[in-house]
Design an enzyme around this catalytic site. Structure first.
Site, PDB file in Angstrom:
ATOM      1  N   LYS A 200     -50.005 -39.110 -35.296  1.00 17.46           N
ATOM      2  CA  LYS A 200     -49.086 -40.132 -35.825  1.00 17.46           C
ATOM      3  C   LYS A 200     -49.896 -41.237 -36.463  1.00 17.46           C
ATOM      4  CE  LYS A 200     -44.600 -41.082 -35.794  1.00 17.46           C
ATOM      5  NZ  LYS A 200     -43.460 -40.172 -35.572  1.00 17.46           N
TER       6      LYS A 200
ATOM      7  N   GLY B 106     -28.266 -47.227 -34.754  1.00 12.77           N
ATOM      8  CA  GLY B 106     -29.362 -47.142 -35.733  1.00 12.77           C
ATOM      9  C   GLY B 106     -28.840 -46.437 -36.964  1.00 12.77           C
TER      10      GLY B 106
ATOM     11  N   GLY C 129     -30.608 -45.764 -40.053  1.00 12.80           N
ATOM     12  CA  GLY C 129     -31.627 -45.388 -41.033  1.00 12.80           C
ATOM     13  C   GLY C 129     -31.391 -43.945 -41.455  1.00 12.80           C
ATOM     14  N   ASN C 130     -32.444 -43.252 -41.793  1.00 11.32           N
ATOM     15  CA  ASN C 130     -32.292 -41.866 -42.274  1.00 11.32           C
ATOM     16  C   ASN C 130     -31.573 -40.994 -41.244  1.00 11.32           C
ATOM     17  OD1 ASN C 130     -33.427 -38.959 -42.098  1.00 11.32           O
ATOM     18  ND2 ASN C 130     -33.773 -39.490 -44.221  1.00 11.32           N
ATOM     19  N   ALA C 131     -32.079 -40.966 -40.014  1.00  9.14           N
ATOM     20  CA  ALA C 131     -31.500 -40.066 -39.013  1.00  9.14           C
ATOM     21  C   ALA C 131     -30.057 -40.466 -38.687  1.00  9.14           C
ATOM     22  CB  ALA C 131     -32.356 -40.062 -37.753  1.00  9.14           C
ATOM     23  N   GLY C 132     -29.812 -41.754 -38.489  1.00  9.63           N
ATOM     24  CA  GLY C 132     -28.484 -42.230 -38.098  1.00  9.63           C
ATOM     25  C   GLY C 132     -27.434 -41.958 -39.173  1.00  9.63           C
TER      26      GLY C 132
HETATM   27  N1  GLU Z   1     -41.635 -38.596 -38.346  1.00  6.70           N
HETATM   28  C1  GLU Z   1     -40.916 -37.418 -37.959  1.00  6.70           C
HETATM   29  C2  GLU Z   1     -40.959 -37.234 -36.449  1.00  6.70           C
HETATM   30  O1  GLU Z   1     -41.137 -38.173 -35.692  1.00  6.70           O
HETATM   31  C3  GLU Z   1     -41.368 -36.179 -38.732  1.00  6.70           C
HETATM   32  C4  GLU Z   1     -42.807 -35.806 -38.594  1.00  6.70           C
HETATM   33  C5  GLU Z   1     -43.280 -34.763 -39.575  1.00  6.70           C
HETATM   34  O2  GLU Z   1     -42.478 -34.265 -40.344  1.00  6.70           O
HETATM   35  O3  GLU Z   1     -44.474 -34.486 -39.551  1.00  6.70           O
HETATM   36  O4  GLU Z   1     -40.746 -36.178 -35.954  1.00  6.70           O
END
Ligand code: GLU
Length: 415
Positions: free
Chosen positions: A105, A216, A218-221
């Site tokens: 990350k 939330g 954002g994208n996911a929400g």
């Molecule tokens: N940021 C996203 C996660 O937390 C996707 C990570 C990715 O696609 O490498 O799973």
């Protein structure tokens, strides 16, 4: 008082699984820590002419199962410990969906809401200049996360390829389609989560018009709000919130109109035909499905007792503290833990890399089918483990994921 340090919480979750798995001391200690961590201090010229210094991180937590993989989060509260926790969860995430990748990350402590597009581009390029030698299709592959976008991935890809002098589309995922992105990557996190909600609903014998709330936006929400009905065939969205507060209507809210309102006004507040609701009250609504889709530590020892949802699908990373988990389990809330529930994003990132390698691109239907297959079998493996060991779903997900990573470490002769 709940411990709110996400990395200590990630370690505590692992510790519980390590005891049940009977991990030897060395394997346990190896998996408690990132194998590599990098910190960067990035000078970036702002539009005003002033130079600002940004603190940035990239953590390659564990590469036993393959190149490290995980997003880049740009957030004012980013610290080395948030990135460590997120990198650990990526390691368990790629393992639980059984894709041949490790976990990593990255993060930058910044507030993208206060930055211009040109400033973001300069920061993106500075980050790649600092990390280029650590990244690679066979080393470490970033992707979007909170406040990072396909456009930011595009600038990063361009900077990387300029430095290396070759085309390397698979070095970063979540790219825009014309630069080698995958169909279906945009909504993959929410879509994968709803596939597992569908499976969970079957095991809980829940059917019909399930009510749901999304914390939330954002994208996911946003995609959870719109796709829930589409994938499950029906559903009633009763509340959504963002960092500025939420809106509620017990008779239902129109998800598409809410997304439009958020795009136009920058917030969900003020949506016509709805009452205001706080983030705290939203989490405590009596709904069939709750989607925590914001940041860490939304559900803690302070509010867990008041959570009434039947299924909680964690699209955010780390929304629940370990003490809250115990309370939810005792009260019969069926938790779909983050690194299972939100694994759809990295799964389609993996498909994106595969397509980049073959230089041959799949249809949207192919992506959906493959994603559904992976998410459904990951759910089945975790659910079977939870029944076999008589443990809650998070612990079961740890047992499945950690045992695979531990086995890879052993096969390599590390432990
Ligand atoms: N940021 C996203 C996660 O937390 C996707 C990570 C990715 O696609 O490498 O799973």
């Amino acid at each position: 008082m709940s411990d709110l340090n996400p990395f200590r919480n990630a370690q505590a979750q692992l510790d519980e699984a390590a005891v049940i798995l009977g991990l030897d001391k060395a394997t346990h200690e190896l998996l408690r820590w990132p194998m590599r961590e990098h910190r960067f201090t990035l000078p970036v010229r702002m539009d005003s002419g002033e130079t600002r210094i940004f603190h940035a991180y990239r953590i390659q937590y564990n590469a036993a199962r393959g190149p490290t993989k995980g997003g880049l989060r740009w957030h004012p509260d980013e610290t080395i410990d948030t990135v460590r926790a997120l990198a650990a969860w990526m390691t368990w995430k790629t393992s639980v969906v059984d894709i041949p990748l490790g976990g990593g990350k990255g993060g930058v402590t910044c507030n993208p809401k206060e930055m211009s597009e040109r400033e973001k581009e300069r920061l993106a390029r500075a980050y790649i200049r600092a990390t280029a030698d650590l990244l690679g299709v066979d080393r470490d592959v970033p992707a979007p996360d909170v406040y990072t976008t396909p456009q930011i991935m595009a600038w990063m890809l361009d900077e990387y390829e300029t430095i290396k002098g070759h085309s390397h589309p698979g070095v970063i995922t979540g790219k825009p389609l014309p630069l080698g992105g995958s169909q279906g990557r945009g909504d993959a996190t929410a879509r994968g989560g709803i596939y597992v909600v569908r499976e969970a609903a079957k095991t809980r014998k829940l059917s019909g018009d399930l009510s749901y709330a999304v914390q939330g936006f954002g994208n996911a929400g946003q995609f959870a709000a719109t796709l829930h009905k589409e994938i499950l065939g029906s559903g009633k969205l009763v509340a959504v919130s963002d960092s500025g507060g939420g809106v509620y209507n017990k008779n239902g809210l129109d998800p598409q109109k809410l997304v439009h309102h958020k795009r136009e006004t920058g917030r969900v507040g003020g949506f016509p035909g709805a009452e205001p609701i706080s983030n705290e009250a939203l989490l405590e609504l009596d709904v069939d499905v709750l989607y925590p889709s914001a940041l860490e530590n939304a559900i803690t020892g302070d509010n867990a007792e008041r959570i009434k949802a039947k299924i909680m699908c964690e699209l955010a990373n780390g929304p629940t503290t370990p003490d809250a988990d115990k309370i939810l389990h005792k009260n019969g809330v069926f938790v779909l833990p983050d690194f299972l529930a939100n694994a759809g994003g990295v799964t389609v990132s993996y498909f994106e890399q595969v397509q980049n390698t073959y230089n041959y691109y799949w249809t949207l239907e192919d992506v959906h089918q493959q994603l559904d297959r992976r998410m459904t079998s990951a759910f089945a493996a975790v659910h079977a483990m939870s029944q076999k060991q008589k443990v809650h779903m998070r612990l079961a997900a740890y047992l499945v994921a950690v045992s695979r990573v531990a086995e890879a470490c052993k096969l390599r002769g590390w432990v």
